[in-house]
Scaffold this active site. Sequence first.
Site, PDB file in Angstrom:
ATOM      1  N   TYR A  15      66.059  32.498  19.084  1.00 47.92           N
ATOM      2  CA  TYR A  15      66.946  33.559  19.344  1.00 47.92           C
ATOM      3  C   TYR A  15      68.865  33.122  18.151  1.00 47.92           C
ATOM      4  CZ  TYR A  15      64.699  36.117  23.264  1.00 47.92           C
ATOM      5  OH  TYR A  15      64.120  37.147  23.468  1.00 47.92           O
ATOM      6  N   SER A  16      68.945  33.683  17.776  1.00 44.61           N
ATOM      7  CA  SER A  16      70.628  32.920  16.798  1.00 44.61           C
ATOM      8  C   SER A  16      70.972  32.730  17.960  1.00 44.61           C
ATOM      9  CB  SER A  16      70.998  34.289  15.883  1.00 44.61           C
ATOM     10  OG  SER A  16      69.450  34.698  14.757  1.00 44.61           O
ATOM     11  N   CYS A  25      71.569  40.241   8.497  1.00 41.68           N
ATOM     12  CA  CYS A  25      71.037  39.632   9.983  1.00 41.68           C
ATOM     13  C   CYS A  25      70.563  40.118  10.660  1.00 41.68           C
ATOM     14  CB  CYS A  25      71.738  38.341  10.226  1.00 41.68           C
ATOM     15  SG  CYS A  25      70.750  37.192  12.117  1.00 41.68           S
ATOM     16  N   GLU A  27      67.975  36.671   7.246  1.00 41.20           N
ATOM     17  CA  GLU A  27      67.038  36.248   8.614  1.00 41.20           C
ATOM     18  C   GLU A  27      66.626  37.583   8.849  1.00 41.20           C
ATOM     19  OE1 GLU A  27      66.369  32.535  10.606  1.00 41.20           O
ATOM     20  OE2 GLU A  27      67.963  33.166  11.701  1.00 41.20           O
ATOM     21  N   TYR A  29      64.404  40.449  12.183  1.00 42.40           N
ATOM     22  CA  TYR A  29      63.610  40.138  12.942  1.00 42.40           C
ATOM     23  C   TYR A  29      63.426  41.737  13.157  1.00 42.40           C
ATOM     24  CZ  TYR A  29      67.715  39.351  15.501  1.00 42.40           C
ATOM     25  OH  TYR A  29      68.986  39.377  16.089  1.00 42.40           O
TER      26      TYR A  29
HETATM   27  P1  FAD Z   1      57.902  41.124  24.082  1.00 44.07           P
HETATM   28  O1  FAD Z   1      57.599  41.204  25.488  1.00 44.07           O
HETATM   29  O2  FAD Z   1      57.642  40.053  23.103  1.00 44.07           O
HETATM   30  O3  FAD Z   1      57.358  41.756  23.213  1.00 44.07           O
HETATM   31  C1  FAD Z   1      57.856  42.611  21.877  1.00 44.07           C
HETATM   32  C2  FAD Z   1      56.213  43.188  21.091  1.00 44.07           C
HETATM   33  O4  FAD Z   1      56.500  44.739  21.650  1.00 44.07           O
HETATM   34  C3  FAD Z   1      56.156  43.320  20.115  1.00 44.07           C
HETATM   35  O5  FAD Z   1      55.613  42.286  19.623  1.00 44.07           O
HETATM   36  C4  FAD Z   1      55.586  44.739  19.467  1.00 44.07           C
HETATM   37  O6  FAD Z   1      53.838  44.110  19.503  1.00 44.07           O
HETATM   38  C5  FAD Z   1      56.047  44.852  21.324  1.00 44.07           C
HETATM   39  N1  FAD Z   1      57.316  46.128  20.559  1.00 44.07           N
HETATM   40  C6  FAD Z   1      57.981  46.445  20.128  1.00 44.07           C
HETATM   41  N2  FAD Z   1      59.052  47.271  19.740  1.00 44.07           N
HETATM   42  C7  FAD Z   1      57.883  48.042  19.906  1.00 44.07           C
HETATM   43  C8  FAD Z   1      57.816  49.798  20.132  1.00 44.07           C
HETATM   44  N3  FAD Z   1      58.518  50.531  19.149  1.00 44.07           N
HETATM   45  N4  FAD Z   1      56.701  50.113  19.431  1.00 44.07           N
HETATM   46  C9  FAD Z   1      55.393  49.645  20.079  1.00 44.07           C
HETATM   47  N5  FAD Z   1      56.009  48.597  19.877  1.00 44.07           N
HETATM   48  C10 FAD Z   1      56.802  47.622  20.039  1.00 44.07           C
HETATM   49  N6  FAD Z   1      66.933  39.072  19.358  1.00 44.07           N
HETATM   50  C11 FAD Z   1      67.902  39.530  19.685  1.00 44.07           C
HETATM   51  O7  FAD Z   1      68.079  39.625  21.236  1.00 44.07           O
HETATM   52  N7  FAD Z   1      69.059  38.469  19.867  1.00 44.07           N
HETATM   53  C12 FAD Z   1      69.059  37.512  18.838  1.00 44.07           C
HETATM   54  O8  FAD Z   1      70.464  37.265  18.721  1.00 44.07           O
HETATM   55  C13 FAD Z   1      67.637  37.311  17.965  1.00 44.07           C
HETATM   56  N8  FAD Z   1      67.310  36.421  17.325  1.00 44.07           N
HETATM   57  C14 FAD Z   1      66.259  35.880  16.471  1.00 44.07           C
HETATM   58  C15 FAD Z   1      66.612  35.110  15.711  1.00 44.07           C
HETATM   59  C16 FAD Z   1      65.325  34.600  15.005  1.00 44.07           C
HETATM   60  C17 FAD Z   1      65.198  33.746  14.364  1.00 44.07           C
HETATM   61  C18 FAD Z   1      63.612  35.853  15.170  1.00 44.07           C
HETATM   62  C19 FAD Z   1      62.853  35.612  14.920  1.00 44.07           C
HETATM   63  C20 FAD Z   1      63.912  36.510  16.449  1.00 44.07           C
HETATM   64  C21 FAD Z   1      65.364  36.785  17.390  1.00 44.07           C
HETATM   65  N9  FAD Z   1      65.345  38.408  18.071  1.00 44.07           N
HETATM   66  C22 FAD Z   1      66.757  38.145  18.971  1.00 44.07           C
HETATM   67  C23 FAD Z   1      63.351  38.957  19.069  1.00 44.07           C
HETATM   68  C24 FAD Z   1      63.190  37.724  19.784  1.00 44.07           C
HETATM   69  O9  FAD Z   1      62.626  36.577  19.357  1.00 44.07           O
HETATM   70  C25 FAD Z   1      62.644  38.721  20.342  1.00 44.07           C
HETATM   71  O10 FAD Z   1      61.864  39.013  19.378  1.00 44.07           O
HETATM   72  C26 FAD Z   1      63.244  39.858  20.830  1.00 44.07           C
HETATM   73  O11 FAD Z   1      63.745  39.742  21.773  1.00 44.07           O
HETATM   74  C27 FAD Z   1      61.929  40.609  21.920  1.00 44.07           C
HETATM   75  O12 FAD Z   1      61.095  39.059  22.704  1.00 44.07           O
HETATM   76  P2  FAD Z   1      60.660  39.631  24.363  1.00 44.07           P
HETATM   77  O13 FAD Z   1      59.939  38.819  24.796  1.00 44.07           O
HETATM   78  O14 FAD Z   1      61.356  40.974  24.835  1.00 44.07           O
HETATM   79  O15 FAD Z   1      59.097  41.038  23.966  1.00 44.07           O
END
Ligand code: FAD
Length: 402
Positions: A182-183, A360, A400, A402
Amino acid sequence: MYSPSISGVAANSESGSRIFVYEVEGMRQSEATDQTSNPIRRSGSVFISVPYERMNQEMRRIARMGGKIVSIRPSNSAPETNNGKVAPEAGLQSQKSGEKTKPMTQAKEKVQVPVNLYKPANPYIGKCISTEELVREGGEGTVRHVKFDISGGKLHYLEGQSIGIIPDGTDKNGKPHKIRLYSIASTRHGDDVDDKTVSLCVRRLEYKSPETGEKVFGVCSTFLTGLEPGDDVKITGPVGKEMLLPDDEEATVIMMATGTGIAPFRAYLWRMFKENNPDYKFKGLAWLFFGVAYTPNILYKEELEQLQQEFPDNFRLTYAISREQKNVDGGKMYIQNRIQENADQLWELVQKPNTHTYICGLKGMEGGIDEGMSAASSKYGVDWAGYQKQLKKEHRWHVETY
Ligand code: FAD
């Protein structure tokens, strides 16, 4: 004729004017030599020195002559090698480790960039201090500003870095969840300016399962947006050097955000305008393009607009509200439409050697931005892809998504 002293042209003449060198292809030598004081021809390319105030005029002239500008650089930024090509790492200095430092604006002050102070095997246990909904009534989804106490350890960070979060619980195989990045949305001093906190801006991921059609919530984002004050959180990092803010107080900082992509820019803007840092008094121009679906989804809206009112000469704010505003063709207003509307001005700004552009947010937002910039630069006979490559090489184009 070859002149060995292209980089000897004064970058700052007595009148204070900066000089830039255009590398131009496809122009007949006579056309170049007829009208410029310092053209240098090398295997198909012509190198033309141009004072800053004549840059646009010269670009138009080159375009009229059928020439194509393949690169532009300040005359003192990148000394040429013997064969006349610009050295790829020219202008970069070596650090102790042999790593390259950022040129120009990034190199003013040697602040150590902290990286991986806490690793996944031994994360820092922070405590949630506060959590606040950022989407107002009528908006889409849930985005929360969450602040953590990090006063008990060695965790510290810079604006533009990210931290890792390990959500509680286990995955479907009974293993601990993997980290998500998370940023960081706060400045290095934290929201309370006491060096004791870090804040995030988190959207709860919500989507329909393609297989079952059921609503699915993301693991870590649901964990973070569901935290209550007092809850413990496993934190790793910090990580990232791509999105660091230049130390140059006079820099132009162009920011393009969609949704939670605002997080690092909130950190920049708070450092620029809200904090009173003895070592950093921002005097440049910050321009934020912010794309959201609806007005109630404009994260940190009040604070951003307050900053714009207080610092009209140093901060510009341009929204793209896709479901409410229309672009010139009557379609939805996305961030790329705003880029296209302002493309000429942006093109002029990105050519300044102390302009940094940051993107971003949602993956895919870059395509439209490139289209807008390409349309503007092509008016001056410049190929955007090549020019952008050069900006990246100079660490002035930061992405950046994601
Ligand atoms: P997970 O349970 O891991 O689910 C994600 C998975 O769900 C995906 O890989 C995909 O397989 C599936 N999925 C997602 N959308 C769909 C769809 N529409 N249809 C079908 N399948 C789908 N997030 C923020 O909220 N704020 C930030 O500031 C932020 N900064 C980031 C900075 C960086 C450098 C990076 C790499 C990511 C950042 N993210 C940010 C994103 C964050 O890291 C997570 O990826 C995001 O919160 C989702 O994680 P999760 O565990 O909730 O979802």
